[in-house]
Design an enzyme around this catalytic site. Structure first.
Site, PDB file in Angstrom:
ATOM      1  N   ASP A  44       0.831  -1.202   0.000  1.00  0.00           N
ATOM      2  CA  ASP A  44       0.000   0.000   0.000  1.00  0.00           C
ATOM      3  C   ASP A  44       0.870   1.259   0.000  1.00  0.00           C
ATOM      4  O   ASP A  44       2.037   1.236   0.405  1.00  0.00           O
ATOM      5  CB  ASP A  44      -0.914  -0.009   1.223  1.00  0.00           C
ATOM      6  CG  ASP A  44      -2.241   0.686   0.972  1.00  0.00           C
ATOM      7  OD1 ASP A  44      -2.325   1.499   0.033  1.00  0.00           O
ATOM      8  OD2 ASP A  44      -3.194   0.412   1.713  1.00  0.00           O
ATOM      9  N   GLU A  55       3.346   5.126  -3.641  1.00  0.00           N
ATOM     10  CA  GLU A  55       3.605   6.233  -4.574  1.00  0.00           C
ATOM     11  C   GLU A  55       5.004   6.869  -4.417  1.00  0.00           C
ATOM     12  O   GLU A  55       5.552   7.282  -5.451  1.00  0.00           O
ATOM     13  CB  GLU A  55       2.518   7.312  -4.414  1.00  0.00           C
ATOM     14  CG  GLU A  55       1.140   6.873  -4.827  1.00  0.00           C
ATOM     15  CD  GLU A  55       0.426   6.034  -3.766  1.00  0.00           C
ATOM     16  OE1 GLU A  55      -0.555   5.369  -4.114  1.00  0.00           O
ATOM     17  OE2 GLU A  55       0.867   6.032  -2.599  1.00  0.00           O
ATOM     18  N   ASP A  79      -7.855   4.358  -3.828  1.00  0.00           N
ATOM     19  CA  ASP A  79      -9.017   4.632  -2.979  1.00  0.00           C
ATOM     20  C   ASP A  79     -10.055   5.456  -3.726  1.00  0.00           C
ATOM     21  O   ASP A  79     -10.335   6.618  -3.394  1.00  0.00           O
ATOM     22  CB  ASP A  79      -8.561   5.350  -1.705  1.00  0.00           C
ATOM     23  CG  ASP A  79      -7.623   4.495  -0.873  1.00  0.00           C
ATOM     24  OD1 ASP A  79      -7.691   3.252  -0.999  1.00  0.00           O
ATOM     25  OD2 ASP A  79      -6.826   5.049  -0.111  1.00  0.00           O
TER      26      ASP A  79
END
Length: 960
Positions: free
Chosen positions: A558, A561, A635
């Site tokens: 997760d 980035e 998300d």
């Protein structure tokens, strides 16, 4: 090396070095052309390297020498390709048997032709530029490269973005990584070539300018007609004691948190209570020139935009902590004032709204192919040619690495939620699937299973997860796999943080600024530097020591980035995720997820090379596929427009060369009305309007998800297990279960597609333009797609819709999956789409194998396969099988069975089985069902057809 068409004059030309008028030198795999500089920032050297028969690497620099930095995305090329070099009066050419790259001696501009001399692509005249940039003592260039583009060209790829754009011809896309935005600098043209832009910095495709504040593009007038600003009206909630605030706004730029105070948004009025308020920005804009103005809307909460009285942006919503952007364009005339109105209902105590614009450029300029990179050593790109888009993507993978075959269980259904808070919750959910006999293969444990103050410890909170090993063992005993969330984030109090920190492998800005996250009282931490080789090894070692011994099957990477802090401007984001071990984060801004994936893939394969690695990551980059890594779309919100945007996002991601993609079925961030709807239902047993819509939204989303490469539900409350969406007997429940079971019945087909991704560089989820390139009507169809070679899916993404328009591509006919009814290609029809079914069609000539009903992917061998053959054209398909869990397929341990249908003869040939592997079925039954125009057959896995007993030897069957 063998050289072709080489003359004595050419050999003499090889000796020329750095002279005016295009001297060049030959290298082991190409040439370097020396260009006479007119200005210091003009190109000085252009390098052309042959990477394959249809693969050419081009570099250009104003420096005396090229950078020696190694590419992060290109894998070593094992094979050498023969090429020849030819010189003319004004150019030097490098030729393979398939393509030719021609470099101008005077300008260094490059154009590409096929073997017959037909032009494929050309750099634009004066389309190359360099501007010096220096960051943290590192010198580099901001660069731009422009290519010519014919009017009928279309572009696809660039990763996954959320503005619901598909064909990027004439459009702009900014390439950076952010939650829900995954940038991959690769584009594929319908002219059957691709460009891979080798840059890790912020990049832009299309217009190289940043979107500007409204006041620099327009004259602004407030609602009273006074020049210089719009009118901002802030009306507080009726529950608030605050007063309405009216002020002049010279921009609508409320997009980022303040770096010095992360509780406040830049430019918004201090102290105003935004929760429950209503905000309006209005007045008039007067263009300073005529043309098409391009806008970008940044929004959280509910937002609408009107220009000249027209609703140009219908209501959009996004949760306050995770804003989105949306692009649109409007034609305006110089000097003509038009009304502008933005209606904004913030949906949080901190919320965001922004509207910026680009002034017009000529249509000719906008429609060119343009690449801009903020910080690069030089211009660096790869030209990839192919006979079709599949071959172009194959060339991309030749450059960046093969896509691994995912474990077979990953093709099944995954259940996740944000989040299972206890060991009991996750086990109870899995047991309920088994009790209800709903197929499932993978259950996911999301974040915060650790003690509240120990993010990054890789330890379980013993109060909620008293026996992690027993939990994983119990999941395995229920014939399921377990994936767990692992972040590259560490609280500074953890021992793992200290291990990284003492080596200089932690990003320091977040700690220096004491940035506290959103958990409990807030804790300070940061992310590790995945660009450091030693840090990558340490990251895996910590996982190996603490998590791997539990028997966990897969890793959910997760925030890769990396997302050190939400909602900051790009400058502060770069400060938070750098400097890296390789250089400034300005230069290494986009490739973190690739480096992080390498850490786990290399680490696990070093520990156990017999167990397939599986990673799911929220971000990605070129080359990600080589690390057995899939990406999900982050998300996203729970809105119909967000569901629709996932179709185009997934298709462009697939064309970007990374075949495994998934999304949160149902959306992650939930509108409060849906939460309230379920709470009311739980309290009263009554379905209100919002909860009714919630059920239909999830039904339609599951239908779509069943035909994505990976099939996975996840999100915030309301929970996504089917019985939490609707009770047994409800059409939502029935539909979701139907498509889940269908997914498992399709497993022989789906897993064969997985084999094709490795052996044939195949793409599973396919925009129509890949298979029907010659039919120009498909260039802009972003809401239908092929799932493999046989099935065309047409998801429904409008509430209450019971039909939709479907285009049936030309060159073949189509069969309705549910009825077997035939329809001709080359036409658009309005088709039925009842609540429980998504329009689904089968291509004429398709051969589709279906296996037994199963509760998990390896419950039983496919001893009997129902083989559907759709008549009308010749067809072929190859069944692929292996052990499903290990890497023996890399050693040749797999089997294939080819099927070939001859339509004129009405015969199916089941060919000789090739290859073998441990546990392979030596004998099986094929139940062959023919579907034709005259004999429509609805899909039925238990349909009776022609029975063929097969022992691995070729058989020919006459079908009637």
């Amino acid at each position: 090396m063998k050289l072709k068409n080489t003359s004595v004059c050419l050999l003499a030309g090889w000796m020329l070095m750095a002279c005016s008028g295009g001297g060049y030198e030959k290298t082991s795999n190409g040439i370097i052309v020396n260009v006479e500089q007119q200005q210091p920032m003009d190109v000085r050297k252009v390098k052309v390297e042959v990477m394959g028969e249809k693969l050419i690497h081009v570099s250009a620099t104003p420096e005396k020498n090229f950078s020696k930095a190694e590419s992060l995305i290109i894998v070593p090329q094992k094979d050498k390709t023969d090429f020849s070099v030819e010189e003319s009066e004004d150019a030097v050419s490098v030729k393979t048997s398939e393509v030719c790259a021609i470099v101008s001696k005077a300008t260094g501009e490059v154009r590409f032709t096929d073997a017959s001399g037909n032009l494929i692509l050309a750099e634009d005249e004066k389309g190359r530029s360099f501007q010096p940039i220096e960051v943290q003592g590192t010198k580099a260039y901001t660069v731009r490269q422009v290519f010519q583009s014919p009017d009928d060209e279309a572009f696809y790829g660039l990763g996954q973005h959320q503005a619901d754009e598909f064909n990027y011809k004439g459009k702009n896309e900014e390439l950076f990584q952010y939650n829900t935005k995954v940038s991959v600098p690769f584009i594929v043209s319908n002219k059957n070539y691709g460009i891979l832009w080798d840059s890790y910095s912020l990049c832009r495709f299309g217009d190289p300018r940043d979107y500007a504040q409204l006041s620099t593009v327009f004259k602004l007038y407030d609602k009273e007609g006074k020049e210089g600003a719009l009118t901002g009206t802030y009306v507080p909630s009726q529950k608030s004691t605050a007063e309405t605030l009216v002020r002049r706004e010279d921009s609508v730029y409320f997009e980022h948190l303040k770096s010095e105070d992360l509780s406040k948004v830049v430019n918004l009025p201090e102290g105003f209570p935004f929760m429950g308020s209503q905000v309006t920005y209005e007045g008039e804009i007067e263009p300073m020139e005529s043309g098409r103005f391009r806008f970008i809307l940044y929004y959280a909460g509910y937002t609408k935009v009107y220009i000249d009285g027209e609703l140009v942006v219908p209501e959009r919503w996004r949760t306050a902590w995770n804003p989105n952007s949306y692009k649109f364009a409007v034609d305006l005339k110089a000097g003509k004032r038009v009304p502008l109105k933005i209606e904004w209902i913030p949906d949080g105590y901190v919320s965001y709204c922004g509207l910026r614009a680009l002034s017009p450029v000529s249509a000719e300029e906008q429609n060119k192919q343009s690449w801009w990179g903020e910080m690069q050593n030089e211009i660096d790109y790869y030209f990839v040619y192919g006979e079709d888009m599949d071959e172009v993507i194959s060339g991309y993978r030749a450059l960046t690495g093969k896509s691994q075959i995912m474990p077979k269980w990953a093709m099944g259904y995954w259940q996740s939620r944000e989040r299972y808070k206890t060991q009991e919750e996750i086990l109870d959910a899995l047991k309920e699937f088994r009790k209800r006999q709903i197929p499932i293969d993978n259950i996911v444990l999301d974040w915060s299973y650790w003690p509240e103050n120990a993010w990054g410890s890789h330890e379980f909170d013993k109060a909620r997860f008293p026996d992690p090993k027993g939990m994983v063992d119990s999941i395995h005993a229920l014939n399921a796999k377990m994936m767990i969330s692992v972040w590259p984030k560490f609280y500074m109090t953890t021992e793992h943080y200290k291990e990284f920190d003492e080596k200089g492998w932690m990003y320091q800005q977040a700690v220096k600024d004491s940035i506290r996250d959103w958990i409990g009282p807030g804790y300070v931490g940061s992310f590790y530097d995945a660009y450091a080789e030693g840090a990558r090894k340490l990251f895996w070692k910590q996982m190996e020591d603490h998590l791997y011994p539990l028997g966990i099957d897969a890793w959910w990477m997760d925030a890769s980035e990396p997302n050190v802090r939400d909602c900051t401007d790009l400058a502060y984001r770069k400060a938070l995720c750098g400097p890296t071990a390789l250089g400034p984060s300005d230069q290494y801004f986009n490739a973190y997820a690739l480096m992080n994936a390498e850490a786990i893939y290399d680490g696990q394969r070093a520990v156990d090379n017999d167990k397939r690695v599986f990673l799911l990551t929220r971000s990605g980059f070129a080359g990600l596929q080589r690390y057995s890594t899939a990406t999900w779309s982050g998300d996203i919100a729970t809105r119909w427009e967000d569901m629709k945007a996932q179709i185009s996002a997934g298709l462009n991601f697939a064309v970007s060369g990374i075949p495994y993609w998934t999304m949160d079925i149902g959306g992650f961030c939930v509108e409060k009305r849906y939460e309230d709807g379920q709470k009311e239902f739980n309290r009263t047993g009554k379905e209100n309007a919002d909860y009714k819509e919630w059920r239909e939204l999830n039904t339609r989303w599951y239908q779509f998800g069943a035909f994505c490469p990976l099939f996975r539900a996840h999100g915030q409350y309301p929970f996504r297990e089917v019985w939490n969406i609707a009770p047994e007997g409800h059409p939502a429940y029935s539909s979701i279960v139907y498509y889940t079971k269908l997914r498992y019945t399709m497993m022989p087909y789906i897993y064969s597609l997985a084999g094709m991704t490795y052996f044939d560089d195949y793409t599973i989820m396919r925009p129509l333009v890949m298979d029907f390139t010659a039919d120009t009507k498909v260039n802009n169809i972003s809401d239908q797609f092929m799932f493999g070679p046989a099935l065309m899916a047409a998801p429904v993404y409008e509430y209450g819709a019971r039909n939709r328009e479907v285009y049936f591509p030309a060159t073949c006919g189509w069969y309705d999956f549910y009825t077997g009814k035939y329809m001709a290609g080359g036409q658009q029809l309005k088709v039925d789409a009842p609540y429980e079914r998504m329009p689904l069609y089968v291509r004429e000539g398709a051969i589709v194998p279906y296996g037994p009903e199963m509760q998990y992917s390896d419950e039983k061998p496919a001893e009997e396969i129902t083989l559907y053959v759709y008549a009308g054209k010749d067809g072929e398909f190859t069944l692929y099988e292996d052990e499903g869990v290990n890497y023996n397929y890399e050693k040749g341990q797999y089997a294939t069975i080819p099927f070939t249908y001859n339509d004129a003869e009405g015969t199916l040939t089941i060919g000789d089985r090739a290859g073998e592997f441990p546990g392979m079925l030596k004998e099986r039954i094929f139940n062959v069902v023919k579907v034709s125009k005259d004999k429509p057959q609805p899909f039925d896995a238990k349909a009776k057809g022609t029975v063929v007993k097969y022992d691995g030897k070729e058989q020919k069957v006459k079908l009637y």
